[in-house]
Write an enzyme that holds these catalytic residues in place. Structure first.
Site, short mmCIF file in Angstrom:
data_model
loop_
_atom_site.label_atom_id
_atom_site.label_comp_id
_atom_site.label_asym_id
_atom_site.label_seq_id
_atom_site.Cartn_x
_atom_site.Cartn_y
_atom_site.Cartn_z
N ARG A 1 -1.97 -0.95 4.53
CA ARG A 1 -0.64 -0.93 3.90
C ARG A 1 0.46 -0.99 4.94
O ARG A 1 1.49 -1.64 4.75
CB ARG A 1 -0.49 0.34 3.05
CG ARG A 1 -1.30 0.29 1.76
CD ARG A 1 -1.42 1.69 1.15
NE ARG A 1 -0.14 2.32 0.94
CZ ARG A 1 0.07 3.63 0.95
NH1 ARG A 1 -0.93 4.47 1.17
NH2 ARG A 1 1.27 4.12 0.76
N HIS B 1 1.63 20.99 0.95
CA HIS B 1 1.75 19.71 1.66
C HIS B 1 3.22 19.33 1.70
O HIS B 1 3.90 19.36 0.68
CB HIS B 1 0.96 18.61 0.95
CG HIS B 1 1.17 17.27 1.59
ND1 HIS B 1 0.54 16.90 2.76
CD2 HIS B 1 1.96 16.23 1.26
CE1 HIS B 1 0.93 15.69 3.10
NE2 HIS B 1 1.80 15.25 2.21
N SER C 1 -2.91 8.45 -1.97
CA SER C 1 -3.20 8.65 -0.55
C SER C 1 -3.02 10.13 -0.18
O SER C 1 -3.92 10.76 0.39
CB SER C 1 -2.27 7.77 0.27
OG SER C 1 -2.31 8.10 1.62
N ASP D 1 -9.04 6.06 2.23
CA ASP D 1 -7.59 6.16 2.41
C ASP D 1 -7.19 5.78 3.82
O ASP D 1 -6.18 5.10 4.03
CB ASP D 1 -7.09 7.57 2.08
CG ASP D 1 -5.61 7.70 2.45
OD1 ASP D 1 -4.81 6.98 1.84
OD2 ASP D 1 -5.28 8.45 3.38
N LYS E 1 -6.45 13.29 0.05
CA LYS E 1 -6.76 14.14 1.21
C LYS E 1 -6.66 15.61 0.85
O LYS E 1 -7.46 16.43 1.27
CB LYS E 1 -5.83 13.79 2.37
CG LYS E 1 -6.20 12.44 2.98
CD LYS E 1 -5.17 11.93 3.96
CE LYS E 1 -3.98 11.34 3.28
NZ LYS E 1 -3.13 10.48 4.05
N1 URA Z 1 1.52 10.04 3.70
C1 URA Z 1 0.26 9.70 3.37
O1 URA Z 1 -0.69 10.39 3.71
N2 URA Z 1 0.06 8.59 2.67
C2 URA Z 1 1.05 7.80 2.25
O2 URA Z 1 0.80 6.81 1.59
C3 URA Z 1 2.35 8.15 2.61
C4 URA Z 1 2.57 9.29 3.32
#
Ligand code: URA
Length: 427
Positions: free
Chosen positions: A171, A85, A186, A164, A190
């Site tokens: 947010r 990631h 977050s 999320d 995922k």
């Molecule tokens: N990328 C995400 O998926 N979540 C965040 O909070 C910040 C960057």
């Protein structure tokens, strides 16, 4: 499930107390189903931003977000799973050569990609520059492709960590994006829901990165590594430079083009270096060591995998890539060393040329972007082309040029050699 009051939990976090596992599960479960209102959750997000969360709370929050949806399961696959990631950068096309490269060595990469928003691009947008390529795979198709080819890039379904999705949107409009516990949970919810057994995080640092400050980026990386390990995923991280773009091409089709150069054994040295470093670390995490990763780029094995991977998702690896209709080239105004080629300025310019989107419903211009003729640290001569802006809509040039204003410097003094991998983080 135990019953709590959202107001009591907000006051508890506002007063700097820890939330229990049951309280976090209740909060996230009821926020997902709509019982806890957006205004209550935004107040909680602000309390978390101000007062933080400990390691146990972050793990509980992440596991609750995963439990709000589906967790993919690769039991039955004959290969170990590993993914990467990136926190997002300008010209960051590394996923494209990386997935087939790792697959060459017998690991499976189940990557759930996203679309770009803002100045950093999204992996799905890049793949969609390839004619016919389909981002939607059923779980069975995803499994079959991992088994047969070893790599697949698929659009994340609505059912991956839906809590999320809801919280991230909230947010975004309540000034709470920067809370490190929320960013950590977050991103990792995922990735963990994707079912991978191992994960390498490429945490970017510098002007074009989400985290511009080195210490903050390190704190985020350390937290994500700890969380991955707590959740049973073998996880490590690299802090990598994003003060200037990666490679020489920025924009969707342009980045596919440069990835093909890398897969053909060429391409810019920084892209090759980072691809090889990440692939080596991913393979190490799943116990595949002492392999010559770089050789697979040189001898065509990674290219063969790429072709198989693209074809398996309906893409034509031989189709011509979209090209922008209009171009505008900027020339060097002095002899010297290119000491500044700012990632953020170029990222915004590329976005304004149409490579990125303003709102999530917008389409991107697949051929738009920027081609660099020199990289930071190169010697340049007055009058030589430095970069070319590309778009289909020439009215976009002015705003793109504004974004680059003051972001390129040529100096008589040679800068220090650029380091790509700045630090490695293990538990
Ligand atoms: N990328 C995400 O998926 N979540 C965040 O909070 C910040 C960057």
């Amino acid at each position: 499930m135990a019953e709590f009051s959202a107001v009591d939990l907000i006051i508890k976090k506002r007063s700097k107390f820890e939330l229990s596992t049951e309280e976090i599960n209740w909060l996230i479960g009821n926020y997902t189903s709509g019982v806890v209102a957006d205004e209550q959750m935004s107040s909680m997000a602000m309390a978390i931003l101000l007062n933080g969360m400990n390691r146990r709370e972050i793990k509980d929050l992440t596991m609750a977000m995963i439990a709000s949806g589906e967790r993919l399961d690769w039991t039955g696959l004959s290969k170990p799973t590993v993914d990467k990631h990136s926190t997002g950068g300008v010209g960051d096309k590394i996923t494209l050569p990386l997935v087939p490269l790792v697959a060459v060595f017998g690991a499976a990469v189940p990557q759930l990609g996203g679309r770009g928003l803002g100045h950093t691009g999204g992996t799905l947008d890049k793949f969609e520059a390839i004619a016919g390529w389909n981002p939607s795979l059923t779980n069975q198709q995803f499994f079959d492709q991992l088994q047969s080819v070893g790599g697949a890039v698929c659009g994340a379904s609505e059912n991956i960590a839906p809590a999320d999705k809801k919280l991230y949107a909230l947010r975004d409009v309540t000034g709470t994006v920067e809370a490190i516990p929320l960013i950590t949970s977050s991103i990792m919810s995922k990735k963990i829901a994707e079912g991978t057994s191992a994960l390498v995080l490429d945490v970017k640092v510098g002007s074009g990165a989400f985290m511009k400050d080195f210490d903050k980026a390190r704190e985020l990386a350390q937290g994500m590594v700890r969380l991955g390990i707590d959740a049973g995923v073998k996880t490590s991280a690299m802090l990598t430079d994003m003060s200037t773009p990666l490679g020489k091409k920025i924009g969707n089709a342009l980045e596919v083009e440069e990835s093909l150069e890398v897969l053909a054994g060429g391409g810019p040295a920084d892209v090759v270096e980072l691809t090889v470093a990440l692939a080596t670390e991913m393979l190490r995490l799943v116990g595949i060591e002492n392999v010559d990763v770089a050789a697979a780029l040189k001898d065509g094995r990674a290219m063969d995998k790429w072709r198989a991977m693209v074809s398996a998702q309906g893409g034509d690896p031989d189709a011509a890539l979209p090209k922008a209709k209009e171009s505008h080239t900027i020339l060097a105004d002095a002899d010297g060393w290119l000491t500044e080629l700012d990632a953020l300025g170029l990222g915004i310019a590329s976005w304004r040329l149409g490579a990125g989107r303003e709102r999530k419903e917008d389409d991107v211009l697949l051929g738009a972007g920027i081609e660099l003729h020199a990289q930071k640290g190169d010697r340049v001569s007055k009058g030589q082309p430095l970069l070319t802006l590309l778009t289909d809509e020439p009215n976009r040039f002015d705003r793109a040029l504004e974004a680059i204003e003051g972001k390129i410097s040529i100096s008589a003094e040679q800068p220090q050699a650029r380091k790509i991998v700045l630090e490695r983080i293990y538990e």
